[in-house]
Design an enzyme around this catalytic site. Structure first.
Site, PDB file in Angstrom:
ATOM      1  N   GLY A  11      27.987   0.543  -2.325  1.00 53.18           N
ATOM      2  CA  GLY A  11      27.677  -0.574  -3.217  1.00 53.18           C
ATOM      3  C   GLY A  11      26.392  -0.338  -3.999  1.00 53.18           C
ATOM      4  O   GLY A  11      25.739   0.701  -3.858  1.00 53.18           O
ATOM      5  N   ASP A  34      31.730   2.807   4.258  1.00 51.09           N
ATOM      6  CA  ASP A  34      32.206   1.859   3.237  1.00 51.09           C
ATOM      7  C   ASP A  34      33.727   1.855   3.273  1.00 51.09           C
ATOM      8  O   ASP A  34      34.343   2.763   3.846  1.00 51.09           O
ATOM      9  CB  ASP A  34      31.711   2.273   1.841  1.00 51.09           C
ATOM     10  CG  ASP A  34      31.626   1.080   0.892  1.00 51.09           C
ATOM     11  OD1 ASP A  34      32.659   0.429   0.667  1.00 51.09           O
ATOM     12  OD2 ASP A  34      30.524   0.786   0.394  1.00 51.09           O
ATOM     13  N   ARG A  36      35.351   2.042   0.479  1.00 50.02           N
ATOM     14  CA  ARG A  36      35.730   2.949  -0.603  1.00 50.02           C
ATOM     15  C   ARG A  36      34.843   4.179  -0.555  1.00 50.02           C
ATOM     16  O   ARG A  36      33.806   4.185   0.094  1.00 50.02           O
ATOM     17  CB  ARG A  36      35.610   2.321  -1.987  1.00 50.02           C
ATOM     18  CG  ARG A  36      34.832   1.048  -2.008  1.00 50.02           C
ATOM     19  CD  ARG A  36      34.599   0.481  -3.355  1.00 50.02           C
ATOM     20  NE  ARG A  36      33.259  -0.095  -3.312  1.00 50.02           N
ATOM     21  CZ  ARG A  36      32.437  -0.196  -4.313  1.00 50.02           C
ATOM     22  NH1 ARG A  36      32.775   0.272  -5.485  1.00 50.02           N
ATOM     23  NH2 ARG A  36      31.246  -0.740  -4.170  1.00 50.02           N
ATOM     24  N   ASP A  49      36.355  -0.651   7.409  1.00 51.56           N
ATOM     25  CA  ASP A  49      36.755  -1.966   6.915  1.00 51.56           C
ATOM     26  C   ASP A  49      36.020  -2.989   7.780  1.00 51.56           C
ATOM     27  O   ASP A  49      36.290  -3.111   8.975  1.00 51.56           O
ATOM     28  CB  ASP A  49      38.279  -2.109   7.059  1.00 51.56           C
ATOM     29  CG  ASP A  49      38.761  -3.488   6.665  1.00 51.56           C
ATOM     30  OD1 ASP A  49      37.921  -4.396   6.422  1.00 51.56           O
ATOM     31  OD2 ASP A  49      39.991  -3.676   6.611  1.00 51.56           O
ATOM     32  N   TYR A 139      29.763 -17.423  -2.235  1.00 49.82           N
ATOM     33  CA  TYR A 139      28.792 -16.371  -1.904  1.00 49.82           C
ATOM     34  C   TYR A 139      27.567 -16.980  -1.227  1.00 49.82           C
ATOM     35  O   TYR A 139      27.131 -16.527  -0.166  1.00 49.82           O
ATOM     36  CB  TYR A 139      28.402 -15.685  -3.215  1.00 49.82           C
ATOM     37  CG  TYR A 139      27.300 -14.652  -3.131  1.00 49.82           C
ATOM     38  CD1 TYR A 139      27.447 -13.500  -2.379  1.00 49.82           C
ATOM     39  CD2 TYR A 139      26.116 -14.820  -3.856  1.00 49.82           C
ATOM     40  CE1 TYR A 139      26.441 -12.543  -2.345  1.00 49.82           C
ATOM     41  CE2 TYR A 139      25.116 -13.868  -3.830  1.00 49.82           C
ATOM     42  CZ  TYR A 139      25.285 -12.737  -3.069  1.00 49.82           C
ATOM     43  OH  TYR A 139      24.285 -11.798  -3.037  1.00 49.82           O
ATOM     44  N   ILE A 169      19.259  -7.562  -8.682  1.00 50.23           N
ATOM     45  CA  ILE A 169      18.679  -6.215  -8.591  1.00 50.23           C
ATOM     46  C   ILE A 169      19.096  -5.411  -9.819  1.00 50.23           C
ATOM     47  O   ILE A 169      20.273  -5.384 -10.177  1.00 50.23           O
ATOM     48  CB  ILE A 169      19.172  -5.488  -7.326  1.00 50.23           C
ATOM     49  CG1 ILE A 169      19.032  -6.362  -6.090  1.00 50.23           C
ATOM     50  CG2 ILE A 169      18.466  -4.146  -7.166  1.00 50.23           C
ATOM     51  CD1 ILE A 169      17.712  -6.368  -5.427  1.00 50.23           C
TER      52      ILE A 169
HETATM   53  N1  SER Z   1      22.903 -10.289  -7.718  1.00 48.05           N
HETATM   54  C1  SER Z   1      23.525 -11.294  -6.915  1.00 48.05           C
HETATM   55  C2  SER Z   1      24.597 -11.963  -7.675  1.00 48.05           C
HETATM   56  O1  SER Z   1      24.441 -12.134  -8.862  1.00 48.05           O
HETATM   57  C3  SER Z   1      22.520 -12.308  -6.457  1.00 48.05           C
HETATM   58  O2  SER Z   1      22.213 -12.089  -5.143  1.00 48.05           O
HETATM   59  O3  SER Z   1      25.566 -12.363  -7.108  1.00 48.05           O
END
Ligand code: SER
Length: 311
Positions: A11, A34, A36, A49, A139, A169
């Protein structure tokens, strides 16, 4: 940290965290996993997984893992497209990791949390570590519940669980996928390529960001901190705040033709529910967190890394 497992190693954060760990520890002690694979990954990627607890247990036993950096997760926008998958991966995956850790003597579990764990009722400026948290995205719900789950296992099972709340990030190496903060990464790439950026947020939407090298240092710094110095299990970390119009203006000073088109979509309401800046004084005091990159330094490094890829 004798034998380290990274989940979600392919990721956005995983690739560079794996590199960061490999620069500090012998390759024989770092296991990257991962679901993938990826060309150019810094290590052999073991298939894992995260929704399959038996698979995690096998890998942990085979490799005698004592520390897990648990990164496997779906980000905010992708989570809204498939909330059930986000729940299964983000929360089910974490529960599997913690149960395996408990059963097989893993000492330490480090998991990134996020600004997404806050919600529309949270104070938006200098948001403290402890505040009202009622996230509205799947999320955010899974990450907030994940923070609590990590804390629960730390208190009940003696696992040393540590977490930090990351902002968006920005990275030159790996493109993000499925996040609400992805527009910033996209601005850099489009500006360098001389292409039109379409921004899915309103021009004035201010959100917190961090450059990837600081994010990697934060994860490793928190993991290596003396337990006795830590006063909590979850820490805010802050670096800089940016609105699309501010980053666009900055990039225009280098690429005068860069002019994004603003087409806000459903991700706007996710962004509107998040803070603009975080109070991270506990991280600064407890484990000496201190970001190295401001907008200027980050941009110089981003452009240095992205430019060779130009046509
Ligand atoms: N970068 C993330 C998102 O946009 C935030 O934790 O989901």
């Amino acid at each position: 940290m004798d034998r380290i497992l990274i989940t979600g190693a392919v990721g956005q954060i995983g690739i560079e965290l794996t590199e960061g760990l490999l620069s500090r520890f012998p390759a024989s002690r770092v296991v990257a996993s991962d679901i993938r694979s990826a060309a150019g990954a810094p290590a052999d990627i073991r298939y894992l997984d995260i929704t399959d607890k038996a698979q995690i247990a096998r890998l942990v036993m085979e490799e005698r893992i004592d520390t897990i950096f648990h990164l496997a997760a779906l980000l905010s926008a992708r989570g809204e497209q498939n909330p059930q998958l986000a729940f299964a991966v983000n929360l089910g995956g974490l529960l599997n990791v913690l149960e395996v850790a408990r059963q097989h003597g893993v000492k330490k579990v480090i998991m990134p949390s996020t600004i997404g764990a806050f919600g529309p009722d949270t104070p938006k400026i200098d948001t403290p570590d402890d505040t009202l948290m009622r996230p509205t995205s799947m999320y955010g719900i899974t990450k907030l519940a994940g923070e609590l789950l990590l804390d629960y296992y730390s208190r009940r099972s003696g696992i040393d669980g540590r977490s930090l709340r990351f902002p968006g990030i920005i990275s030159s190496r790996t493109e993000p996928g499925g996040g609400t903060t992805d527009w910033a990464d996209d601005f850099y790439r489009k500006a360098v390529r001389g292409e039109k950026a379409i921004c899915f947020l309103r021009a004035d939407t201010r959100l917190p960001f961090m450059y990837m090298p600081d994010a990697v240092e934060a994860l490793i710094g928190l993991a290596l901190a003396e337990r006795s110095r830590l006063s909590r299990s979850v820490y805010n970390v802050h670096s800089l705040t940016l609105a699309p119009t501010e980053l666009a203006k900055f990039l225009q000073s280098i690429f005068p033709d860069f002019e994004p088109l603003y087409q806000p979509d459903s991700r706007q309401s996710i962004a509107d529910s998040w803070p603009q800046s975080l109070d991270d004084h506990h991280a600064r005091t407890d484990w000496d967190w201190s970001p190295q990159y401001d907008l200027q330094r980050m941009t110089a490094d981003m452009l240095k890394n992205l430019k060779p890829k130009r046509g």
